[in-house]
Design an enzyme around this catalytic site. Structure first.
Site, PDB file in Angstrom:
ATOM      1  N   GLU A  49      -5.368  -4.981  10.496  1.00  0.00           N
ATOM      2  CA  GLU A  49      -4.324  -3.985  10.717  1.00  0.00           C
ATOM      3  C   GLU A  49      -4.617  -3.218  12.001  1.00  0.00           C
ATOM      4  O   GLU A  49      -5.436  -2.291  12.001  1.00  0.00           O
ATOM      5  CB  GLU A  49      -4.285  -2.987   9.557  1.00  0.00           C
ATOM      6  CG  GLU A  49      -3.980  -3.616   8.210  1.00  0.00           C
ATOM      7  CD  GLU A  49      -3.450  -2.584   7.231  1.00  0.00           C
ATOM      8  OE1 GLU A  49      -2.317  -2.756   6.776  1.00  0.00           O
ATOM      9  OE2 GLU A  49      -4.158  -1.598   6.945  1.00  0.00           O
ATOM     10  N   LYS A  84       0.061   4.250  -0.234  1.00  0.00           N
ATOM     11  CA  LYS A  84      -0.597   5.417   0.395  1.00  0.00           C
ATOM     12  C   LYS A  84      -0.448   6.652  -0.501  1.00  0.00           C
ATOM     13  O   LYS A  84      -0.447   6.528  -1.722  1.00  0.00           O
ATOM     14  CB  LYS A  84      -0.061   5.642   1.808  1.00  0.00           C
ATOM     15  CG  LYS A  84      -0.091   4.354   2.639  1.00  0.00           C
ATOM     16  CD  LYS A  84       0.032   4.599   4.100  1.00  0.00           C
ATOM     17  CE  LYS A  84      -0.018   3.253   4.832  1.00  0.00           C
ATOM     18  NZ  LYS A  84      -0.096   3.352   6.264  1.00  0.00           N
ATOM     19  N   GLU A 128      -6.860   4.695   7.845  1.00  0.00           N
ATOM     20  CA  GLU A 128      -6.655   6.128   7.605  1.00  0.00           C
ATOM     21  C   GLU A 128      -7.897   6.739   6.973  1.00  0.00           C
ATOM     22  O   GLU A 128      -8.215   7.905   7.209  1.00  0.00           O
ATOM     23  CB  GLU A 128      -5.413   6.331   6.711  1.00  0.00           C
ATOM     24  CG  GLU A 128      -4.121   6.120   7.506  1.00  0.00           C
ATOM     25  CD  GLU A 128      -2.959   5.566   6.701  1.00  0.00           C
ATOM     26  OE1 GLU A 128      -2.988   5.601   5.458  1.00  0.00           O
ATOM     27  OE2 GLU A 128      -2.005   5.073   7.349  1.00  0.00           O
ATOM     28  N   GLY A 144       2.467   2.249  10.698  1.00  0.00           N
ATOM     29  CA  GLY A 144       3.417   3.347  10.538  1.00  0.00           C
ATOM     30  C   GLY A 144       4.113   3.736  11.829  1.00  0.00           C
ATOM     31  O   GLY A 144       4.769   4.774  11.909  1.00  0.00           O
ATOM     32  N   HIS A 198      -9.499   1.179   4.758  1.00  0.00           N
ATOM     33  CA  HIS A 198      -8.223   1.360   5.459  1.00  0.00           C
ATOM     34  C   HIS A 198      -8.447   2.302   6.648  1.00  0.00           C
ATOM     35  O   HIS A 198      -9.231   3.250   6.560  1.00  0.00           O
ATOM     36  CB  HIS A 198      -7.159   1.936   4.509  1.00  0.00           C
ATOM     37  CG  HIS A 198      -5.801   1.924   5.131  1.00  0.00           C
ATOM     38  ND1 HIS A 198      -5.384   2.895   6.009  1.00  0.00           N
ATOM     39  CD2 HIS A 198      -4.781   1.038   5.043  1.00  0.00           C
ATOM     40  CE1 HIS A 198      -4.160   2.599   6.428  1.00  0.00           C
ATOM     41  NE2 HIS A 198      -3.775   1.479   5.855  1.00  0.00           N
ATOM     42  N   SER A 224       3.438  -2.195  10.270  1.00  0.00           N
ATOM     43  CA  SER A 224       4.884  -2.214  10.461  1.00  0.00           C
ATOM     44  C   SER A 224       5.540  -3.558  10.130  1.00  0.00           C
ATOM     45  O   SER A 224       6.481  -3.987  10.800  1.00  0.00           O
ATOM     46  CB  SER A 224       5.251  -1.769  11.882  1.00  0.00           C
ATOM     47  OG  SER A 224       4.801  -0.442  12.118  1.00  0.00           O
ATOM     48  N   ASN A 228       0.863  -1.188   0.000  1.00  0.00           N
ATOM     49  CA  ASN A 228       0.000   0.000   0.000  1.00  0.00           C
ATOM     50  C   ASN A 228       0.897   1.234   0.000  1.00  0.00           C
ATOM     51  O   ASN A 228       1.519   1.553   1.010  1.00  0.00           O
ATOM     52  CB  ASN A 228      -0.881  -0.058   1.267  1.00  0.00           C
ATOM     53  CG  ASN A 228      -1.680   1.216   1.459  1.00  0.00           C
ATOM     54  OD1 ASN A 228      -1.780   2.051   0.560  1.00  0.00           O
ATOM     55  ND2 ASN A 228      -2.254   1.370   2.647  1.00  0.00           N
TER      56      ASN A 228
HETATM   57  P1  PGA Z   1       2.825   0.251   7.611  1.00  0.00           P
HETATM   58  O1  PGA Z   1       1.348   0.447   6.996  1.00  0.00           O
HETATM   59  O2  PGA Z   1       3.368  -1.022   7.038  1.00  0.00           O
HETATM   60  O3  PGA Z   1       3.596   1.474   7.178  1.00  0.00           O
HETATM   61  O4  PGA Z   1       2.669   0.177   9.094  1.00  0.00           O
HETATM   62  C1  PGA Z   1       0.494  -0.630   6.789  1.00  0.00           C
HETATM   63  C2  PGA Z   1      -0.793  -0.137   6.172  1.00  0.00           C
HETATM   64  O5  PGA Z   1      -1.281   0.932   6.577  1.00  0.00           O
HETATM   65  O6  PGA Z   1      -1.366  -0.801   5.283  1.00  0.00           O
END
Ligand code: PGA
Length: 251
Positions: free
Chosen positions: A167, A11, A97, A173, A95, A212, A9
């Site tokens: 997740e 983003k 976010e 992140g 997601h 992560s 992803n």
């Molecule tokens: P990350 O994000 O691997 O940077 O923690 C995962 C995601 O949001 O899909």
């Protein structure tokens, strides 16, 4: 046996130049043949990525799509039918976010999920709890509600052609990863919730872990019985790291 999947992803990252560099890195990777691999670039770069990855077995998906399946009067949105036209085969739905920053709710996400499937896209439903919810002991309740919303609205049969990504919001992140056992416990609960409705669908659906994931922790996570691969954010912006994660999911 479920075929593992690793999805990147990207983003809201990238420029034409950095995307070209990433494509070049991906083209040169030695990838396992027993893992489904996908990337989710920002919409603007989907054409560039599909063209650039031609001949490489990496699927391309979108990070979001409209609540309506077909093109029409819906300013600023992109229809699942348009994503299919562009060559996408997958789309992320819900997601964290988008749930948290954009305010997407379960009702909206049910529509996006259904619209995507109506066009033949595979939705990757993202679910997960916040730190506050985990500390309050509500992880399974929150995840169960997010998953249950789709089951109630569309029926468990919807998961015959979908992927689920667990997740934990506190792991996204942040560099904090759920331990393999913490992730496995939630994945097992997700599969049990599906199995209560239909055991065949529960056994077949792929459950990805995200939050992560790096090459250094991927093998242990992917080794858990109900973790069928990963949804990778930050680490997917580095082609070599992403390639190592993909290989960790293979046998
Ligand atoms: P990350 O994000 O691997 O940077 O923690 C995962 C995601 O949001 O899909």
């Amino acid at each position: 046996m479920r075929r593992p999947m690793v999805a990147g992803n990207w983003k809201m990252h990238g420029t034409r130049a950095s995307v070209a560099e990433l494509i070049n890195g991906l083209r040169h990777l030695a990838l396992p043949s027993d893992v489904d691999i996908a990337v989710f670039p920002p919409c603007l770069y989907i054409n560039q990525v599909i063209d650039g990855l031609e001949g490489k077995s990496i699927s391309v998906g979108a990070q979001n799509s409209a609540v309506e399946a077909m093109q029409g009067a819906l300013t600023g949105e992109i229809a699942p039918s348009q994503l299919v036209d562009a060559g996408c085969s997958l789309v992320l739905v819900g997601h964290s976010e988008r749930r948290q920053i954009i305010g997407e709710c379960d009702g909206t996400l049910n529509r996006k999920f259904a619209a995507a499937q109506a066009c033949g896209l595979i939705p990757v439903l993202c679910i997960g709890e916040t730190l506050e919810q985990r500390e309050a002991g509500k992880t399974l309740e929150v995840v169960g509600r997010q998953l249950g919303s789709i089951i109630e609205e569309l029926g468990v049969g919807a998961f015959a052609r979908a992927v689920i990504a667990y997740e934990p919001v506190w792991a996204i992140g942040t560099g904090l990863t759920a331990s393999p056992q913490q992730a496995q416990d939630v994945h097992a609960a997700i599969r049990a919730q599906l199995a209560a409705e239909n055991s065949e669908i529960a056994q077949g659906v792929r459950l990805l872990y995200g939050g992560s994931v790096k090459a250094a922790n991927a093998v242990e996570l992917f080794g858990m019985p109900d973790i069928d691969g990963g949804l990778i954010g930050g680490a997917s912006l580095n082609a070599d790291e992403f390639g190592a994660i993909c290989r960790a999911a293979g046998n």
